[in-house]
Design a protein around this motif. Structure first.
Motif, PDB file in Angstrom:
ATOM      1  N   ASN A   1       1.662   9.757   9.394  1.00  0.00           N
ATOM      2  CA  ASN A   1       1.393  10.072   7.989  1.00  0.00           C
ATOM      3  C   ASN A   1       0.529  11.317   7.846  1.00  0.00           C
ATOM      4  O   ASN A   1       0.663  12.068   6.876  1.00  0.00           O
TER       5      ASN A   1
ATOM      6  N   SER B   1      -1.815  -3.039   8.174  1.00  0.00           N
ATOM      7  CA  SER B   1      -3.141  -2.485   7.919  1.00  0.00           C
ATOM      8  C   SER B   1      -4.029  -3.524   7.266  1.00  0.00           C
ATOM      9  O   SER B   1      -3.544  -4.490   6.641  1.00  0.00           O
TER      10      SER B   1
ATOM     11  N   SER C   1       0.866  -1.183   0.000  1.00  0.00           N
ATOM     12  CA  SER C   1       0.000   0.000   0.000  1.00  0.00           C
ATOM     13  C   SER C   1       0.898   1.227   0.000  1.00  0.00           C
ATOM     14  O   SER C   1       2.096   1.137   0.273  1.00  0.00           O
TER      15      SER C   1
ATOM     16  N   THR D   1      -4.873   6.188   1.748  1.00  0.00           N
ATOM     17  CA  THR D   1      -4.085   4.962   1.651  1.00  0.00           C
ATOM     18  C   THR D   1      -4.681   4.087   0.560  1.00  0.00           C
ATOM     19  O   THR D   1      -5.872   3.771   0.602  1.00  0.00           O
TER      20      THR D   1
ATOM     21  N   THR E   1       0.707   5.776   0.735  1.00  0.00           N
ATOM     22  CA  THR E   1      -0.075   6.930   1.166  1.00  0.00           C
ATOM     23  C   THR E   1       0.115   8.068   0.178  1.00  0.00           C
ATOM     24  O   THR E   1       1.226   8.282  -0.327  1.00  0.00           O
TER      25      THR E   1
END
Length: 238
Positions: free
Chosen positions: A59, A176, A34, A150, A36
């Motif tokens: 983040n 996550s 993933s 995300t 951001t």
């Protein structure tokens, strides 16, 4: 031979974790599932009556526009834990309160300290609602300011092959639910990845994240939702 540990978190965190793993004697393998991305933040998104800032992810600070930080830096900033607090100080917040490392505990701490106040919450578009709900129940008005999103990544087969290097993976770090889902897709789409990781332990930051993993995967959950507890699951590097 050192355990090979797959790091699935986004950059720049993936590289920081890899350095920690190397220092502990493990062999890190970086494969972010993933990433951001910053979101545009309108000036009117900042509530005029806010008396404090809350942050549960570094983040949110990393992607916050400089103009937004300038408008908010004079307010006390309540950070979820030590690393987020450090990020808040580096971002320029003058007064930073370090929380206990857990979002729910931070919500309780804020409610006790501030009472019925308005809190600007720097956060991501993808997040758990528990923090805001817990504050709301205690009479705190929370105004989310989403600074980043995300998104799941689908690595190219050639990149997956390059990163894995044809050697089995002993453990996978999953940070996550989005990465957990992407990991499941990776195993389905790439036969080589499935072969090299079918016996790996999937170490998850929380039970919610673990529940996003499917199939016959060996899953373990950290005692606390932080990286120190996650890495403790690895045990001896050899």
């Amino acid at each position: 031979m050192a355990q090979r540990v797959l790091v699935t978190r986004p950059e720049p965190g993936a590289t920081r974790t890899a350095r920690r793993l190397e220092a502990l004697g493990f062999e890190p393998v970086i494969l972010p599932l993933s990433e951001t991305r910053p979101l545009p933040v309108a000036r009117e998104s900042v509530p005029s009556g806010a008396t404090a800032i809350a942050v549960t992810s570094a983040n949110a600070l990393r992607h916050a526009p400089s103009g937004l930080v300038e408008r908010l830096r004079g307010l006390p900033c309540h950070a979820v834990g030590a690393k987020t607090a450090e990020s808040a100080r580096k971002a320029g917040f003058y007064s930073v309160n370090e929380g206990p490392g857990d979002a729910a505990a931070l919500a309780d701490m804020i409610a006790i300290e501030l009472g019925k106040a308005t809190v600007a919450y720097l956060c991501g578009r993808v997040r758990m609602p528990d923090f805001e709900r817990r504050l709301g129940v205690n009479g705190v008005r929370v105004v989310p300011i989403e600074t980043y999103d995300t998104v799941a990544l689908t690595p190219a087969p050639s990149f997956v092959r390059q990163q894995l290097g044809g050697q089995p993976i002993d453990a996978v770090l999953v940070y996550s639910a989005r990465a957990a889902a992407a990991f499941g897709s990776l195993m389905e789409m790439h036969a080589e990845a499935d072969f090299l990781m079918r016996n790996a332990r999937c170490l998850c930051l929380s039970g919610r994240i673990a529940s996003a993993l499917v199939g016959g995967i060996r899953v373990e959950v950290a005692r606390d939702p932080n990286e120190d507890a996650l890495l403790a699951l690895l045990g001896d590097p050899d």
